[in-house]
Each structure stands twice: as structure tokens, then as C-alpha cells.
Design a protein around this motif. Structure first.
Motif, mmCIF file in Angstrom:
data_model
loop_
_atom_site.group_PDB
_atom_site.id
_atom_site.type_symbol
_atom_site.label_atom_id
_atom_site.label_comp_id
_atom_site.label_asym_id
_atom_site.label_seq_id
_atom_site.Cartn_x
_atom_site.Cartn_y
_atom_site.Cartn_z
ATOM 1 N N ILE A 208 0.852 -1.201 0.000
ATOM 2 C CA ILE A 208 0.000 0.000 0.000
ATOM 3 C C ILE A 208 0.883 1.246 0.000
ATOM 4 C CG2 ILE A 208 -1.735 1.291 1.303
ATOM 5 C CD1 ILE A 208 -2.717 -1.465 2.381
ATOM 6 N N ALA A 209 1.964 1.193 0.765
ATOM 7 C CA ALA A 209 2.906 2.320 0.785
ATOM 8 C C ALA A 209 3.461 2.554 -0.612
ATOM 9 C CB ALA A 209 4.027 2.042 1.784
ATOM 10 N N MET A 210 3.809 1.472 -1.290
ATOM 11 C CA MET A 210 4.336 1.591 -2.662
ATOM 12 C C MET A 210 3.324 2.244 -3.590
ATOM 13 S SD MET A 210 6.165 -2.105 -3.085
ATOM 14 C CE MET A 210 6.077 -2.051 -4.873
ATOM 15 N N ALA A 211 2.051 1.901 -3.373
ATOM 16 C CA ALA A 211 1.008 2.451 -4.239
ATOM 17 C C ALA A 211 0.894 3.965 -4.106
ATOM 18 C CB ALA A 211 -0.338 1.792 -3.920
ATOM 19 N N HIS A 212 1.428 4.533 -3.015
ATOM 20 C CA HIS A 212 1.460 5.984 -2.872
ATOM 21 C C HIS A 212 2.579 6.613 -3.713
ATOM 22 C CE1 HIS A 212 -0.884 4.938 0.737
ATOM 23 N NE2 HIS A 212 -1.278 6.194 0.818
ATOM 24 N N GLY A 213 3.441 5.762 -4.256
ATOM 25 C CA GLY A 213 4.538 6.271 -5.092
ATOM 26 C C GLY A 213 5.624 6.998 -4.317
ATOM 27 N N PRO A 215 9.158 7.786 -2.202
ATOM 28 C CA PRO A 215 10.521 7.510 -2.649
ATOM 29 C C PRO A 215 11.070 6.140 -2.240
ATOM 30 C CG PRO A 215 10.386 9.738 -1.778
ATOM 31 C CD PRO A 215 9.051 9.097 -1.519
ATOM 32 N N TYR A 216 10.759 5.691 -1.036
ATOM 33 C CA TYR A 216 11.428 4.464 -0.593
ATOM 34 C C TYR A 216 10.531 3.646 0.326
ATOM 35 C CZ TYR A 216 15.131 1.413 1.249
ATOM 36 O OH TYR A 216 15.896 0.331 1.607
ATOM 37 N N VAL A 217 10.439 2.348 0.022
ATOM 38 C CA VAL A 217 9.714 1.394 0.868
ATOM 39 C C VAL A 217 10.605 0.169 1.029
ATOM 40 C CG1 VAL A 217 7.716 -0.147 1.052
ATOM 41 C CG2 VAL A 217 7.415 2.152 0.110
ATOM 42 N N TYR A 243 9.111 4.436 4.121
ATOM 43 C CA TYR A 243 8.479 3.446 4.996
ATOM 44 C C TYR A 243 9.324 2.185 5.087
ATOM 45 C CZ TYR A 243 4.912 0.248 6.844
ATOM 46 O OH TYR A 243 4.206 -0.648 7.610
ATOM 47 N N ILE A 244 9.615 1.764 6.299
ATOM 48 C CA ILE A 244 10.307 0.493 6.514
ATOM 49 C C ILE A 244 9.449 -0.360 7.449
ATOM 50 C CG2 ILE A 244 12.379 -0.676 7.363
ATOM 51 C CD1 ILE A 244 13.997 1.782 6.637
ATOM 52 N N HIS A 245 9.213 -1.579 7.031
ATOM 53 C CA HIS A 245 8.364 -2.511 7.778
ATOM 54 C C HIS A 245 9.272 -3.644 8.280
ATOM 55 C CE1 HIS A 245 4.168 -4.201 8.274
ATOM 56 N NE2 HIS A 245 4.901 -5.289 8.473
ATOM 57 N N VAL A 246 9.454 -3.725 9.594
ATOM 58 C CA VAL A 246 10.403 -4.683 10.162
ATOM 59 C C VAL A 246 9.661 -5.765 10.943
ATOM 60 C CG1 VAL A 246 12.540 -4.921 11.483
ATOM 61 C CG2 VAL A 246 11.889 -2.674 10.592
#
Lengths: 341, 418
Positions: A208-213, A215-217, A243-246
Motif C-alpha cells: 500500500i505504501a508503494m502504491a502511494h509512489g 521515494p522508498y519502501v 516506509y520500513i516494515h520490520v
């Protein structure tokens, strides 16, 4: 376009003599290539004495994230924390474990508070100061999701890190939208026709974060702390929303031995349950390849939250869980370099 | 400068003159024109050095305000009604953290049934949240209160809500004197925060506090509002000296000298009440008015003084606590507790959901207060016929909602005015 076939840039160019582990690197590499955590002048942003549980994956993950962010920003960092375990176990009044500028407001607003702090820094001409907002999966994927999406969509200059332990652990292990299928929680008990969390629910916030376009996920794991540090450092090289998801195993909530935290994190990665990838501007730029593939049951059987699957010999649902991992492996091309460490 | 201007725009201009550094904007009627105006001023450069953020919700708006205020920026937002409820958790949080955020509340009813028009239900819903709350009587006072609000909030390090009646003030075009930048600068120095989140001096803000100190934190929050009680009249005096206008203060009295009956009210309805008082005084009816400006902190001592000579007080509430009564009425009762020969206190609930509060109705109820005083709430201009019919139906047959739709059907058959 899916670039998951590309391998993520390696954290170290060394080959390890101990197969399947990352733990032996530091003394063998040059000083410049060593981890932030190995450095004598690391910021120690979360200092000792906090009340985290033994084997807490979140305490470990946050320690590496914040210290790496401090190094990357030359200690010009403000940390915004959501309510949750990390906030509670670090700041029992009148003590604090934080050796960093730190602010906590509410459960669901860390991303928005981060936006506000970033705005204040911009208006005051403090361009050197960077913002790290962080929370658990409940505070990020559920109650804080609106604020998080707003922060992404506006491309506010905040790095948001979600420490995903797959449930509301601070309140006593309830289901969140990050709780995996079949996992027992206090609100998805291992009783009835479909014990544990139901299949077909939940969401991928990294996607979903990527879908916001933005800079970095990135997805990361405490199984690979070099990689986690590298991703935080890389994220601080961008401006805008990141966004980083750990994944951070939780011995209390998962019903696992506290000495198995790293092992579980590694099994999650090596089984394909938790795919590790990164993306820039909405496009996947690489994924971490599985080194030594293991069946999903190896990961599940160490956790009491899945005990019902084994006690009753629930083969169909074990198979479904294996299929979900297989799907991850196919989607993110996690076996492209099989046999090539 | 004197001009004919919409209330929202003159209010926005006043806020712009206060040199806000961060503004969070989220639309909700009837506050929207204020943030629209500010957004335009930031874009044109009329307001310089300001971050204008279009947020995703009211909760996000006040949360971003919490961040920017904790980081030391002069911070502003505005909301109304459902928006205030949606940010409720952050409303309490901002005051607990002692952040001097200024927020305009374009006051409006709360649904259901959904209603965009003016009353004070929204302001009252947050009366215990630890914010200062001041009510503007006119658009001039809205301008002046906002200028004082930043001084006040920053002096005591507490957030403040400037309550401006939705539509009645926000959308009314009237004569307003908007001061110059130099005048405002002379009254309002740049924000000089005591404690901010800054990497140069790392501190932890917002730590968990248990039973060992929570009472003390809350006591000190209350103490800060007590400080404001002293500061509000001082600021109003200084404001008058610099701007030559009576605006703000704790309360204002109108023809209360020797009055047998004193009305107490907040906001724009005071204008109508003053007209009624003039008319009734001309007829020999002994009546006066206390216009309460500061609702939180509540000026109990000043109110007791203002009501000391009267025989009766009639509190006109623009909202009420369902199952209890008018909130302002309850607070007035509280102020009069333990007072020797306290005036008889009567409660009127008026103008809910934008129903006009007419001079004729007010005149009637003030006269009735003298001749036939009542217990509990009196709902001004309540359509007794429709309510009675609905009550009768409810008693004869078990009914579920939607009540609003039932009533609307009856209203369409029988006009509201009796």
C-alpha cells in the motif's frame, strides 16, 4: 513492472564460513563496513534499563533502527513514537531510555505528529534535522493507518518504521490486521471450526505504501541486522515519505522461547512467510533471496500460537499456510539465486 | 483598517497577522472559509514563513499541530462540530502536553440528526478537555480574541479554542476593524517556547505517568487555567490601551446595575439579548445581561459579583447535556453554590441546530421567568404540538427510529411556528 528478480545490493561482499547466519561478520570486515551497532561511538539511543521482555524483537529492531538513523543524520534526529510496547517499556515516569529527542502523543497519530515536527523544522530553517516516526503494527496498519496514508500521500519528509510483531501485544495479544492466518490471539482463540485467525484477511502495508509512489519502501527483519541498518541509512538518503516494515518476533505473543527470536525471524524469511524486498517510487528494486529454504512448519512449530495446528494434525490448514509462503516466493522471486549465497 | 468583510475572512486576516508558522487545514462547515482564506494568504506571500498543510482528517490536523507545537512552532488550526469530535483524543492530548495551539471553533450542532447550523454543542463537548475556551460576540471580537489568544496560550503554555458562532458570525458580512501588522507585532511578540523537542537538547516528551504523579500533573493543568483567569483581564486591558477596543476579558455586563433579573449567555446571541433588554427597560422591566467571554477558565468569582444584586438569573444555553440540562446553567449554579441569598436560577435552552433566537421569544420567556418561574430546562420555541403527538404515539406503540424522519413528516404538515 516487477524488479524483484534483481538481488538487493549485498550488505557485505564477504562470504560467510558459517552457512545460514549473518552473525559472524564484524570482526572479519574493515572498520568502515562494520555495523553501526558494532561501533564504540554508536548513539545508544535506547539505553539499558528499559522494561522490554526478554528476547523482545521490537527492542532489538528499534535499537538498530534508531542508532543507524542517528549515524545517518549526524545525530540530528527527532523520534516520534506511537503508543505501544516500545513507548511503554522505554518511558516509565520518571525514567526514560531515550538518548535522543523523543516525543510521544497518541496511539494512532505518530505519522501526523511526524508531519508536524517536520513542518516546524522546515519553517525554522533546520534542514539538518530529520524525523523518524515509529510504531507497532497496530499503531501503523490499523488505528494509525489514516494518518500514515496521509503522510505518504503528501510526501512529508518523515521516515516511518513499523515494528511488526503481528498483533496488539501491549494490550495482551489481540488480533491486528497484521496477524497472520491461523495464529491464535486473545481475540482469535484456537477454538471452533476455524481456530486462530481466519484466512483471507489482513493487508500488505508495504505494498500500500508503494502504491502511494513514495521515494522508498522496504521490508526488513531482525534476522538480518546489517540489512536493517543499511535500509535505514539508505532511507535517510531520500527526502519525502519513506516506509520500513520490520518483522520483530514477540516471545510473549507468539508463545516462543526468548532465545528463539532471531531464529524465528530467520525462519520466517527462509520459509518465504516474510518476504524481504525494497522499492523506490512505487517500483520494486530488489528482493532478498532465500539462502536455505525451509518448509513453513519449521517456522510454525516453534510458536505456541500455532500449536493447535499440530495438536489436531490440521494438515489442510498447514498446507494453506505453505501455499501462502509459496505465493510470496513466486511473487517476489525469492528463489532466483537458489544455491548462490 | 475598517472594512465590510465576511467574518471568516477577517478572522483569517487576524490569524495571518499573528504570524503563524504551521497551519493545518481540513474542511468542515462552517469553519472552512477561515482555512481557505489562510491558505490563499500563505500562497500569495501575504503570510510569510508559514507551512500550510492539507491534512487527511481532523484527527490528523490536531496531531500534526501537536508535532509542530512540540517542536516550537506557532501553530493554528480550525474545526467545527463532528470535526472536533473526530479529533477529541488529540484535544485532550494537546492540553495534557501543555501545547499552546490556537484553534478556531466555528460552533455548530452535533448529529445525529446531521445538522450543519449553529449551536454550542461542539464547544461544550470539549469543555472538560483542559483547553481555554473563549466565545466571540461579534466578528470584531473574533479578530481581537484571536490576537489575544496567541499571547494567552503562549503565556500559560496551554491550548486555546476561540469559539465563533458558525454562520451567524463566520458567514456574516459586517464592519470589522482589522489592525495593521505593526499594531499586532507590538502586542504579540514571537513565540518563545520554554521546552521543545530538539536534537540539540534531547528530551523525552509525552512519557507515561502512573498513579504516583498523575494527580499532580492534572492539578498543575488546572493551576495553569487559574493563572489564565488572572491574565485574561490584564490582556484585555492592555489590548484596549493599544487598540482602543473593549474585547475579551472574562465577562462583560450590560445594564446590570440595579437589575432584578440578569441574563447570562455566550456568543452572538448576546447582541439580540441586548436589544431585548433595551426594549424591556424602556417598558420599565428591570433586566440586565452578563456576556460570558471566558468559559474555560470559568470566572466564578466575577460572575458571583455580577449577579450579586439580582433576584433572578436566566441562563440562555445554546446546547444542553441530554439527561441533565444546560451546561452553562449548571456552571452558573455551581458558581452560586453556598452564596447567601443567591438569585433564583432559571435555564433556557435556545437556538439548537440553528433555530433563530428571536427578540419576541426572548422577551416572552424573560417575562414568564418573572411571573411563572419554572424548574429545569425551558426549550425556547419548542413545537409542543408535534412533540406531544410523537410522545403519545410512543406511549401507545413501541417505536424504533428513525425519529427525525417521523418528526420531519409532521413538520411538513404542521409548520414549526405555533
Amino acid at each position: 513492472m516487477n524488479d524483484a528478480t534483481k538481488e538487493m545490493e549485498p550488505t557485505q561482499k564477504l562470504k560467510f564460513y558459517q552457512k545460514g547466519t549473518f552473525t559472524v561478520g564484524n570482526r572479519l570486515v574493515s572498520e568502515a563496513d562494520r555495523t553501526v551497532q558494532a561501533s564504540i561511538d554508536r548513539s545508544n539511543a535506547i539505553t539499558c534499563g528499559h522494561r522490554g521482555c526478554q528476547g523482545c524483537g521490537e527492542a532489538l529492531g528499534a535499537r538498530y533502527v534508531v542508532d543507524a538513523a542517528m549515524r545517518a543524520t549526524n545525530n540530528n534526529l527527532i523520534v516520534v513514537n506511537a503508543t505501544g510496547c516500545l513507548e511503554v517499556f522505554t518511558t516509565p515516569y520518571p525514567e526514560t531510555s531515550w538518548q535522543v529527542a523523543w516525543v510521544h502523543s497518541l496511539f494512532g497519530n505518530a505519522a501526523a505528529v511526524g508531519t508536524g515536527v517536520a513542518a516546524a523544522m522546515r519553517v525554522k530553517g533546520r534542514s539538518e534535522v530529520r524525523i523518524l516516526a515509529q510504531g507497532g503494527d497496530g499503531g501503523s496498519t490499523d488505528i494509525g493507518f489514516g494518518c500514515l496514508s496521509g503522510m505518504f500521500e503528501r510526501n512529508d519528509d518523515v521516515l516511518y518504521v513499523c515494528y511488526d510483531n503481528e498483533g496488539y501485544m501491549n494490550t495482551g495479544v489481540q488480533r491486528s490486521s497484521a496477524t497472520p492466518p491461523a495464529a491464535r490471539t486473545a481475540t482469535t482463540d484456537a477454538v471452533g471450526d476455524e481456530p486462530g485467525n481466519v484466512f483471507g484477511t489482513g493487508k500488505s502495508v508495504p505494498k500500500i505504501a508503494m502504491a502511494h509512489g513514495i521515494p522508498y519502501v522496504a521490508i526488513a527483519s531482525v534476522a538480518d541486522l546489517h540489512d536493517l541498518e543499511r535500509k535505514v541509512t539508505k532511507a535517510m538518503g531520500f527526502h519525502g515519505a519513506r516506509y520500513i516494515h520490520v518483522q520483530v518476533p514477540c516471545p510473549l505473543g507468539w508463545g516462543s522461547a526468548s532465545h528463539d527470536t532471531i531464529r524465528l525471524a530467520r525462519l520466517a524469511v527462509e520459509s518465504g512467510v516474510f518476504p524481504i524486498f525494497e522499492a523506490e517510487y512505487g517500483v520494486i528494486t530488489g528482493s532478498r533471496k532465500i539462502r536455505n529454504r525451509v518448509p513453513v512448519v519449521e517456522y510454525l512449530k516453534l510458536q505456541k500460537r500455532y500449536a493447535h495446528l499440530f495438536k489436531n494434525g490440521d494438515a489442510p490448514r498447514l498446507e494453506r499456510l505453505q501455499k501462502l509462503a509459496d505465493r510470496n516466493i513466486a511473487e517476489f522471486n525469492l528463489l532466483a539465486h537458489e544455491g548462490n549465497v | 483598517m475598517l472594512k465590510q468583510v465576511e467574518g471568516s475572512i477577517s478572522t483569517a486576516e487576524a490569524i495571518g497577522l499573528c504570524r503563524p508558522e504551521v497551519i493545518c487545514a481540513y474542511p468542515i462547515t462552517p469553519q472552512t472559509h477561515i482555512v481557505e482564506g489562510l491558505g490563499r494568504m500563505v500562497r500569495t506571500g501575504e503570510v510569510k514563513n508559514c507551512e500550510f498543510i492539507n491534512v487527511e482528517s481532523e484527527f490528523g490536523a490536531l496531531s500534526a499541530c501537536i508535532g509542530s507545537s512540540a517542536a516550537g512552532a506557532r501553530t493554528y488550526t480550525a474545526t467545527s462540530s463532528q470535526g472536533l469530535l473526530f479529533m477529541a483524543e488529540a484535544v485532550y492530548n494537546a492540553s495534557g502536553m501543555g501545547l499552546p495551539i490556537v484553534m478556531t471553533l466555528g460552533t455548530r450542532a452535533i448529529g445525529a440528526p446531521i445538522n450543519i447550523w449553529n449551536d454550542h454543542s461542539d464547544a461544550m463537548s470539549m469543555r472538560d478537555a483542559g483547553w481555554l475556551q473563549m466565545f466571540a460576540e461579534t466578528n470584531q471580537e473574533s479578530v481581537d480574541l484571536h490576537i489575544q489568544a496567541f499571547r494567552l496560550a503562549e503565556a500559560v503554555s496551554m491550548p486555546i479554542m476561540v469559539c465563533v458562532d458558525g454562520f451567524i458570525l463566520t458567514h456574516a458580512v459586517e464592519r470589522v476593524d482589522v489592525p495593521t501588522q505593526a499594531e499586532v507585532d507590538a502586542f504579540l511578540p514571537p513565540y518563545d517556547p520554554v521546552q521543545v523537542v530538539d536534537p540539540k537538547e534531547p528530551i523525552s516528551i509525552g512519557a507515561m505517568v502512573g498513579p504516583d504523579a498523575f494527580t499532580e500533573v492534572k492539578y498543575l493543568q488546572n493551576y495553569k487555567l487559574d493563572l489564565a483567569l488572572k491574565l485574561i483581564p490584564e490582556l484585555a486591558r492592555e489590548f484596549k490601551k493599544k487598540f482602543d477596543r473593549d474585547s475579551g476579558g472574562l465577562l462583560r455586563t450590560y445594564r446590570t446595575e440595579d437589575a432584578d433579573m440578569v441574563v447570562v449567555a455566550m456568543g452572538s446571541v448576546n447582541g439580540t439579548i441586548k436589544d431585548v433588554i433595551d426594549e424591556m427597560r424602556a417598558d420599565g422591566f428591570s433586566i440586565g445581561l452578563v456576556t460570558l467571554v471566558s468559559y474555560r477558565p470559568f470566572p466564578a468569582e466575577e460572575l458571583r459579583k455580577a449577579l450579586s444584586g439580582c433576584k433572578q438569573t436566566v441562563v440562555v444555553d445554546r446546547s444542553f447535556a441530554i439527561g441533565m440540562g444546560g451546561q452553562l446553567a449548571a456552571d452558573v449554579d455551581h458558581a452560586l453554590r453556598n452564596v447567601d441569598r443567591a438569585p433564583q436560577a432559571l435555564s433556557v435552552i435556545a437556538g439548537l441546530g440553528g433555530r433563530p433566537v428571536s427578540r419576541a421569544s426572548l422577551r416572552g420567556i424573560f417575562r414568564k421567568a418573572k411571573t411563572e418561574p419554572w424548574e429545569g430546562m425551558h426549550f425556547l420555541d419548542l413545537n409542543q404540538k408535534i412533540v406531544a403527538t410523537e410522545v403519545e404515539h410512543m406511549s401507545s406503540k413501541r417505536r424504533s427510529g428513525p425519529i427525525a424522519e417521523n418528526l420531519l413528516r409532521r413538520v411538513s404538515v404542521a409548520p414549526v411556528a405555533e
